[in-house]
Design an enzyme around this catalytic site. Structure first.
Site, mmCIF file in Angstrom:
data_model
loop_
_atom_site.group_PDB
_atom_site.id
_atom_site.type_symbol
_atom_site.label_atom_id
_atom_site.label_comp_id
_atom_site.label_asym_id
_atom_site.label_seq_id
_atom_site.Cartn_x
_atom_site.Cartn_y
_atom_site.Cartn_z
ATOM 1 N N LYS A 328 -1.003 78.096 -44.100
ATOM 2 C CA LYS A 328 -0.459 78.646 -45.347
ATOM 3 C C LYS A 328 -0.614 77.682 -46.516
ATOM 4 O O LYS A 328 -1.088 78.051 -47.578
ATOM 5 C CB LYS A 328 1.007 79.022 -45.168
ATOM 6 N N VAL A 329 -0.176 76.458 -46.340
ATOM 7 C CA VAL A 329 -0.228 75.469 -47.423
ATOM 8 C C VAL A 329 -1.343 74.468 -47.139
ATOM 9 O O VAL A 329 -1.337 73.798 -46.105
ATOM 10 C CB VAL A 329 1.122 74.736 -47.584
#
Length: 333
Positions: A328-329
């Site tokens: 995600k990040v």
């Protein structure tokens, strides 16, 4: 239902939250930019956020005439470059607001005398805390690796900034109606889309002007959720080399909003079809929800596309929320 589908479907409410929460701040920023226009706009973003910055670039240049460019974050974070940005506007767009290179570019621009505006979903992130003005996206949590509603809100936020800056009444009205437009976009389907590129080794996604960054975002989502080799080009640029790949059944998805480029886009589509390519135009053979302003139609188009891409990924037996190699990040230097 996947998180991707669930989160994409929340985009109308997310845009409504953003506009309600930031109404006064947007009006104040618009007045500030109108009274003292920057001579140039710099954008700082990565991935989907950089595609949203690209959409903002076209609106900014078309409506206000002020040049806007994405600055490579590594110019500062890796190569130690010093910006000359006095009197500029630096727009940072980030879901997480914490990638070190994006924050470094933002800080350098501010040190050089730029006004820093951040569009960030995580309100206590470094990019949010260090900006002169933070407009919280209010998109809510995204659990799918594939960003959807945060991208749509980022595009809507950029459009709102340009609308308030220019005072364009028709653009302001269309921005205010975006939640309703997006709600209609979520109810549209593209019959046959899941079979469009199932057997293809590659495909093109094309756009022109404000729809070109939307094409880039579509190609990115096809890669990360479906593992499809999708390449995005401007309708004009595809003629300068990539055209050689056109052949019978080659899949080409074209964003064709009813803006000033529509006639050229239609003409290019006819040429592509003459090679036997399978060319499908969003806005004509593939339905979309008109926004009431041609510069905003690309936002409603990507809203429909996200749900179609999610269904495509599922039909391929893939989990659109958890790509094999992605997280995600992503923090880059």
């Amino acid at each position: 239902m996947s998180f991707m589908a669930e989160e994409a479907a929340d985009a109308p409410q997310a845009v409504a939250r953003f506009l309600e929460h930031n109404g006064k701040a947007l009006a104040d920023l618009g007045t500030r930019l109108s009274n003292g226009p920057p001579h140039v706009v710099l954008t700082s973003a990565r991935g989907s956020s950089d595609n949203a910055a690209g959409y903002f670039k076209y609106l900014c240049e078309i409506v206000t005439g002020v040049p806007c460019a994405s600055v490579g974050a590594s110019v500062v974070s890796v190569y130690g470059g010093t910006l000359k940005a006095r009197g500029a506007l630096c727009l940072t767009i980030s879901q997480s607001g914490q990638s070190p290179d994006i924050v470094a570019l933002q800080k350098e621009a501010m040190a050089a005398g730029a006004l820093s505006v951040a569009l960030v979903n995580v309100e206590d992130s470094p990019a949010a805390r260090h900006a002169d003005i933070c407009l919280a996206l209010k998109a809510g949590e995204e659990r799918s690796v594939a960003a959807t509603k945060s991208f749509i809100v980022s595009c809507a936020a950029g459009a709102a900034i340009v609308a308030h800056w220019s005072g364009d009444v028709s653009l302001l009205s269309a921005v205010a109606r975006l939640p309703d437009t997006l709600d209609r976009a979520m109810r549209i389907t593209w019959p046959g889309f899941t079979d469009f590129a199932r057997e293809a080794a590659s495909l093109f996604v094309l756009g022109r002007g404000p729809s070109f960054p939307i094409a880039q975002e579509t190609a990115l989502k096809l890669k990360e959720t479906c593992a499809i080799h999708a390449e995005a080009y401007s309708v004009a640029e595809v003629m300068h080399g990539p055209w050689e790949l056109m052949e019978r059944h080659f899949p080409v998805l074209v964003y064709a909003p009813a803006d000033a480029a529509l006639a050229n886009t239609r003409e290019a589509a006819l040429k592509m079809r003459s090679t036997g390519a399978d060319v499908r135009l969003v806005g004509e053979c593939l339905a979309h929800a008109p926004s009431g302003h041609p510069l905003l139609d690309p936002i409603s188009m990507i809203a429909t596309a996200y749900l179609e891409i999610e269904r495509f990924a599922v039909s391929l037996g893939r989990n659109p929320d958890r790509p094999r190699l992605l997280k995600k990040v992503t923090e880059t230097l």
